[in-house]
Design a protein around this motif. Structure first.
Motif, PDB file in Angstrom:
ATOM      1  N   SER A  28       1.077  -1.286  -0.019  1.00 23.98           N
ATOM      2  CA  SER A  28       0.411  -0.096   0.044  1.00 23.98           C
ATOM      3  C   SER A  28       1.097   1.209  -0.120  1.00 23.98           C
ATOM      4  N   VAL A  29       0.445   2.191  -0.734  1.00 25.47           N
ATOM      5  CA  VAL A  29       1.291   3.412  -0.967  1.00 25.47           C
ATOM      6  C   VAL A  29       0.409   4.535  -0.920  1.00 25.47           C
ATOM      7  N   SER A  30       1.169   5.838  -0.541  1.00 28.21           N
ATOM      8  CA  SER A  30       0.127   6.532  -0.586  1.00 28.21           C
ATOM      9  C   SER A  30       1.307   8.219  -0.531  1.00 28.21           C
ATOM     10  N   VAL A  31       1.246   9.381  -1.607  1.00 28.95           N
ATOM     11  CA  VAL A  31       1.837  10.496  -1.369  1.00 28.95           C
ATOM     12  C   VAL A  31       0.825  11.647  -0.734  1.00 28.95           C
ATOM     13  N   THR A  32       1.580  11.741  -0.326  1.00 25.54           N
ATOM     14  CA  THR A  32       0.689  12.851   0.869  1.00 25.54           C
ATOM     15  C   THR A  32       1.799  14.197   1.143  1.00 25.54           C
ATOM     16  N   GLU A  33       0.970  14.915   1.607  1.00 21.78           N
ATOM     17  CA  GLU A  33       1.132  16.413   2.211  1.00 21.78           C
ATOM     18  C   GLU A  33       2.773  16.913   1.704  1.00 21.78           C
ATOM     19  N   PRO A  34       2.185  17.755   0.591  1.00 17.36           N
ATOM     20  CA  PRO A  34       3.144  18.152  -0.285  1.00 17.36           C
ATOM     21  C   PRO A  34       3.252  19.399   0.551  1.00 17.36           C
ATOM     22  N   GLU A  62       6.551  -0.552   7.820  1.00 17.30           N
ATOM     23  CA  GLU A  62       6.142   0.644   7.076  1.00 17.30           C
ATOM     24  C   GLU A  62       7.933   1.654   7.030  1.00 17.30           C
ATOM     25  N   LYS A  63       6.933   2.657   6.044  1.00 16.81           N
ATOM     26  CA  LYS A  63       8.498   2.610   5.423  1.00 16.81           C
ATOM     27  C   LYS A  63       7.359   5.044   4.998  1.00 16.81           C
ATOM     28  N   ILE A  64       8.602   5.419   5.829  1.00 16.17           N
ATOM     29  CA  ILE A  64       7.826   6.855   5.144  1.00 16.17           C
ATOM     30  C   ILE A  64       9.650   7.514   4.328  1.00 16.17           C
ATOM     31  N   VAL A  65       8.857   8.240   3.707  1.00 16.44           N
ATOM     32  CA  VAL A  65      10.097   9.018   2.578  1.00 16.44           C
ATOM     33  C   VAL A  65       9.887   9.893   1.764  1.00 16.44           C
ATOM     34  N   ILE A  66      10.484  11.118   1.898  1.00 20.27           N
ATOM     35  CA  ILE A  66      10.025  12.686   1.135  1.00 20.27           C
ATOM     36  C   ILE A  66      10.637  12.387  -0.546  1.00 20.27           C
ATOM     37  N   ARG A  67       9.989  12.534  -0.656  1.00 17.56           N
ATOM     38  CA  ARG A  67      10.125  12.746  -2.568  1.00 17.56           C
ATOM     39  C   ARG A  67      10.382  13.947  -2.915  1.00 17.56           C
ATOM     40  N   ARG A  68      10.564  14.711  -4.529  1.00 18.10           N
ATOM     41  CA  ARG A  68      10.387  15.514  -5.204  1.00 18.10           C
ATOM     42  C   ARG A  68       9.586  14.777  -6.490  1.00 18.10           C
ATOM     43  N   TYR A  69       9.432  15.959  -7.640  1.00 19.53           N
ATOM     44  CA  TYR A  69       9.119  15.657  -8.664  1.00 19.53           C
ATOM     45  C   TYR A  69      10.110  14.504  -9.392  1.00 19.53           C
ATOM     46  N   SER A  70      11.469  15.185  -9.742  1.00 20.55           N
ATOM     47  CA  SER A  70      12.348  14.825 -10.990  1.00 20.55           C
ATOM     48  C   SER A  70      12.792  12.555 -10.138  1.00 20.55           C
ATOM     49  N   ASP A  71      12.545  12.979  -8.254  1.00 23.43           N
ATOM     50  CA  ASP A  71      12.481  11.427  -7.990  1.00 23.43           C
ATOM     51  C   ASP A  71      11.293  10.603  -8.781  1.00 23.43           C
ATOM     52  N   PRO A  89       3.090   3.460 -16.609  1.00 19.83           N
ATOM     53  CA  PRO A  89       2.454   5.112 -16.815  1.00 19.83           C
ATOM     54  C   PRO A  89       2.992   6.061 -16.426  1.00 19.83           C
ATOM     55  N   PRO A  90       2.176   6.961 -17.104  1.00 22.77           N
ATOM     56  CA  PRO A  90       2.940   8.102 -17.152  1.00 22.77           C
ATOM     57  C   PRO A  90       2.849   8.728 -15.940  1.00 22.77           C
ATOM     58  N   LEU A  91       3.897  10.358 -16.090  1.00 20.88           N
ATOM     59  CA  LEU A  91       3.866  11.393 -15.288  1.00 20.88           C
ATOM     60  C   LEU A  91       2.185  12.768 -15.442  1.00 20.88           C
ATOM     61  N   PRO A  92       2.411  13.268 -14.523  1.00 22.55           N
ATOM     62  CA  PRO A  92       1.566  14.777 -14.774  1.00 22.55           C
ATOM     63  C   PRO A  92       2.976  15.597 -15.417  1.00 22.55           C
ATOM     64  N   GLU A  93       2.623  16.707 -16.070  1.00 21.22           N
ATOM     65  CA  GLU A  93       3.259  17.061 -16.694  1.00 21.22           C
ATOM     66  C   GLU A  93       4.128  18.558 -15.448  1.00 21.22           C
ATOM     67  N   ALA A 113      -1.964  12.697  -9.247  1.00 24.06           N
ATOM     68  CA  ALA A 113      -1.971  11.967 -10.302  1.00 24.06           C
ATOM     69  C   ALA A 113      -0.450  11.329 -10.170  1.00 24.06           C
ATOM     70  N   LEU A 114       0.597  11.967  -9.374  1.00 21.45           N
ATOM     71  CA  LEU A 114       1.697  11.143  -8.521  1.00 21.45           C
ATOM     72  C   LEU A 114       1.713   9.923  -7.372  1.00 21.45           C
TER      73      LEU A 114
END
Length: 403
Positions: A28-34, A62-71, A89-93, A113-114
């Motif tokens: 289970s993966v979630s992208v949160t808290e921009p 459970e693992k929590i990491v910080i990522r940015r768009y370039s990752d 799968p495609p990425l948003p522009e 989208a991410l």
């Protein structure tokens, strides 16, 4: 597309529920808290990526990491390079307009989208096994930065992939439109697939364009109703008691409806226009895979032809009993092995694409059905709200007009 938040491994089981081996594997993966990081031209948005799993190859539950768009771009590029034949799968522009790049709406659209992007990978039976996915989901920021800065085959930086992707689209378009005549597969079924993909892209892009106009229209109408409501309330302040009260209520209803229209515009954007735009990107990703297939086929044909020519030269050397025969035979065997490997790669791409198009069609049916259902439901609810609001005012306005 649907946000597949949890991926289960394996099918049904006849084991007893008490059996220790009957538990279900999940990812289970979630992208949160921009969050905005840095200032000026160095500013960017970071995201918290939370992974929950019981898969043995992962480091804990459970693992929590910080990522940015370039990752995310790094992950997509690595998968595109390694998994030929699979629809990545495609990425948003990436927005280059400063005033939109850090707007709350743009940030939320990208986060959504991410989240969908990484969950599609996690739920794909081939991509989910990628070591690069595990790195993306588990590595600390320093390790991730080192991985991102290393050369990844043909992709030196994100812009390289985008340029290659654009070149790929152009080449495939030229082939389909007949502007270029390279060596091509003579496969009627594959020709039908290519035609379908290009038609699908055109129709999706057209639908997305009109969805954008619907969003814009809702916003403009909402703003107009808000302005109208304020003006009518001021007009009511100048009138007598009955008419003034009716105008005041008319203005209040207009402002309430304006808010509803703005909310529906946002709902349309996130649940209707964005899914359509996402499928335009998905089709473009499929075209990239089609170009990889075309390249693999050309390589196979070129090597097959070269092997034939080498065989002719080898037979001549045998007749002449040339001293170069041993070297020529060695070169021929190496070239033949390379040709066989190229053929295997091409056949694997063909097999995977066949499986992928079935999966794509099934998911598209679900996702498009959901998007259009959300559209119709939202429009019906909005229409009822508007009708109820105006209908509630009719008795008072009729009383004013008949007095």
């Amino acid at each position: 597309m649907l946000n597949m938040q949890q991926r289960s491994i394996g099918g049904g089981s006849s084991q007893s529920p008490r059996s220790p081996q009957s538990f279900q594997l999940y990812l289970s993966v979630s992208v949160t808290e921009p969050a905005k990081m840095g200032t000026g031209v160095q500013a960017y948005i970071s995201y918290k990526v939370i992974t929950k799993t019981n898969l043995p190859e992962y480091q804990g539950a459970e693992k929590i990491v910080i990522r940015r768009y370039s990752d995310f771009v790094w992950l997509r590029d690595r998968l595109f390079e390694k998994f030929k034949g699979i629809f990545i799968p495609p990425l948003p522009e990436k927005s280059t307009v400063e005033k939109f790049r850090f707007s709350a709406e743009f940030i939320e659209m990208r986060r959504q989208a991410l989240d969908i992007f990484v969950n599609r990978i996690a739920s794909h039976h081939e991509l989910q096994q990628s070591e690069d996915l595990r790195t993306f989901l588990q590595a600390d920021e320093q390790t991730m930065e080192r991985a991102r800065s290393q050369e990844t085959g043909i992709f030196k930086k994100p812009s390289d992939f985008m340029q290659i992707f654009k070149d790929v689209q152009s080449k495939v378009s030229d082939v389909v439109l007949g502007k270029e005549k390279p060596v091509e597969e003579s496969n009627p079924e594959y020709e039908k697939l290519k035609h379908y993909i290009f038609e699908l892209e055109n129709h999706l892009a057209e639908a997305q364009k009109h969805a954008y106009r619907l969003v814009k229209r809702h916003r403009e109408l909402g703003q107009s109703l808000s302005d109208f409501g304020k003006a009518v309330k001021l007009l009511g302040d100048c009138e007598g008691e009955a008419l003034g009260k009716a105008f005041s209520e008319l203005g209040a209803k207009s402002e309430i409806l304006a808010i509803k229209l703005q909310k529906e515009a946002h709902h349309l954007l996130m649940n209707f226009e964005e899914p359509l735009k996402d499928y335009v990107r998905a089709v473009q990703s499929i075209k990239g895979t089609m170009a990889e297939r075309a390249n693999a086929f050309r390589q196979q044909c070129e090597l097959t032809e070269t092997v034939k020519l080498k065989e002719i030269d080898l037979n001549k050397l045998r007749l002449m009993r040339s001293e170069k025969l041993l070297d020529a035979e060695h070169d021929y065997e190496e070239l033949k092995a390379e040709c066989e490997e190229t053929t295997r790669k091409f056949e694997n791409i063909v097999r995977l694409m066949g499986e992928e198009i079935v999966r794509f069609q099934e998911q598209k049916t679900i996702d498009m059905g959901l998007a259009f259902h959300e559209f119709a439901k939202g429009q019906a609810h909005l229409a009822n709200s508007i009708a109820d609001a105006w209908r509630s005012l009719l008795p008072k306005l009729e009383a004013c007009s008949s007095s």
